[in-house]
Design a protein around this motif. Structure first.
Motif, PDB file in Angstrom:
ATOM      1  N   ILE A   1       0.892  -1.155   0.000  1.00  0.00           N
ATOM      2  CA  ILE A   1       0.000   0.000   0.000  1.00  0.00           C
ATOM      3  C   ILE A   1       0.932   1.206   0.000  1.00  0.00           C
ATOM      4  N   VAL A   2       0.881   1.984  -1.055  1.00  0.00           N
ATOM      5  CA  VAL A   2       1.723   3.174  -1.165  1.00  0.00           C
ATOM      6  C   VAL A   2       0.953   4.328  -0.519  1.00  0.00           C
ATOM      7  N   THR A   3       1.659   5.126   0.283  1.00  0.00           N
ATOM      8  CA  THR A   3       0.991   6.233   0.977  1.00  0.00           C
ATOM      9  C   THR A   3       0.651   7.351  -0.011  1.00  0.00           C
ATOM     10  N   PRO A   4      -0.306   8.205   0.356  1.00  0.00           N
ATOM     11  CA  PRO A   4      -0.598   9.371  -0.489  1.00  0.00           C
ATOM     12  C   PRO A   4       0.629  10.287  -0.588  1.00  0.00           C
ATOM     13  N   GLU A   5       0.645  11.136  -1.601  1.00  0.00           N
ATOM     14  CA  GLU A   5       1.812  11.975  -1.886  1.00  0.00           C
ATOM     15  C   GLU A   5       2.190  12.897  -0.721  1.00  0.00           C
ATOM     16  N   THR A   6       1.225  13.431   0.008  1.00  0.00           N
ATOM     17  CA  THR A   6       1.558  14.320   1.137  1.00  0.00           C
ATOM     18  C   THR A   6       2.377  13.580   2.197  1.00  0.00           C
ATOM     19  N   ILE A   7       2.006  12.346   2.474  1.00  0.00           N
ATOM     20  CA  ILE A   7       2.762  11.536   3.448  1.00  0.00           C
ATOM     21  C   ILE A   7       4.105  11.140   2.838  1.00  0.00           C
ATOM     22  N   ASN A   8       4.104  10.772   1.566  1.00  0.00           N
ATOM     23  CA  ASN A   8       5.354  10.403   0.903  1.00  0.00           C
ATOM     24  C   ASN A   8       6.366  11.555   0.981  1.00  0.00           C
ATOM     25  N   GLN A   9       5.906  12.782   0.782  1.00  0.00           N
ATOM     26  CA  GLN A   9       6.807  13.942   0.827  1.00  0.00           C
ATOM     27  C   GLN A   9       7.402  14.132   2.222  1.00  0.00           C
TER      28      GLN A   9
END
Length: 185
Positions: free
Chosen positions: A7-15
């Protein structure tokens, strides 16, 4: 080629996670965690010929379509001492169930080179792993223990990632239907 399912995290969390990974690069020369997007591993890396990729995609597509999205909470940090620091994923029954069902369906199909995982499932979002030295661990761990972090996101897709020789790339993501959109009108 090497693949894994997550499960890949949303971009805000990824950043945000990327900032912490870059801190680990600058302070401790940790590079390995930078080779993948922020994610929670469901099925750890396995060797699979690229010729089997479409069949895997089809399998994951039908698996994901039968599931419901759910919420995942991240809170502060934890470690697998003395080499791994990660964002802590709070206990989550739907996540455990999804992982168990995915492993079971892949093993039952006998079409994919996935092995039964012997270690208990411990969901996490890695900040630094095998290239963090035992000597540097205490200082790095002290830094992350001083940070308060909380985030919640909806697990609404399962992703297949492939190692291209340098980094992990998302090959495809398969939507998990939300409970209301899976109803037939």
């Amino acid at each position: 080629m090497l693949y894994f399912i997550a499960i890949v995290t949303p971009e805000t969390i990824n950043q945000q996670v990327l900032e912490w990974k870059n801190y680990m690069l600058q302070q401790f020369n940790c590079k390995v965690a930078l080779k993948s997007p922020a994610h929670i591993t469901l099925i750890p890396p396995f060797q699979m010929p690229d010729s089997a990729q479409q069949e895997m995609k089809d399998h994951l597509q039908s698996f994901a379509a039968g599931k419901e999205s759910f919420s995942i909470q991240l809170k502060n940090f934890a470690a697998f001492k003395p080499r791994v620091i990660y964002v802590n994923v709070l206990p989550n029954d739907p996540l455990k169930e999804l992982r168990t069902q995915l492993e079971t369906t892949l093993l039952k199909s006998r079409r994919f080179p996935v092995k039964k995982e012997d270690r208990p499932f411990h969901p996490h979002v890695t900040i630094a792993n095998r290239d963090l030295t035992k000597e540097d661990f205490p200082q790095a761990w002290q830094h992350f223990q001083s940070i308060a972090y909380e985030a919640t996101f909806t697990a609404d897709a399962i992703s297949l990632l492939r190692h291209n020789g340098k980094i992990w790339e998302i090959v495809a993501s398969f939507p998990i239907l939300s409970s209301y959109s899976s109803e037939v009108h």
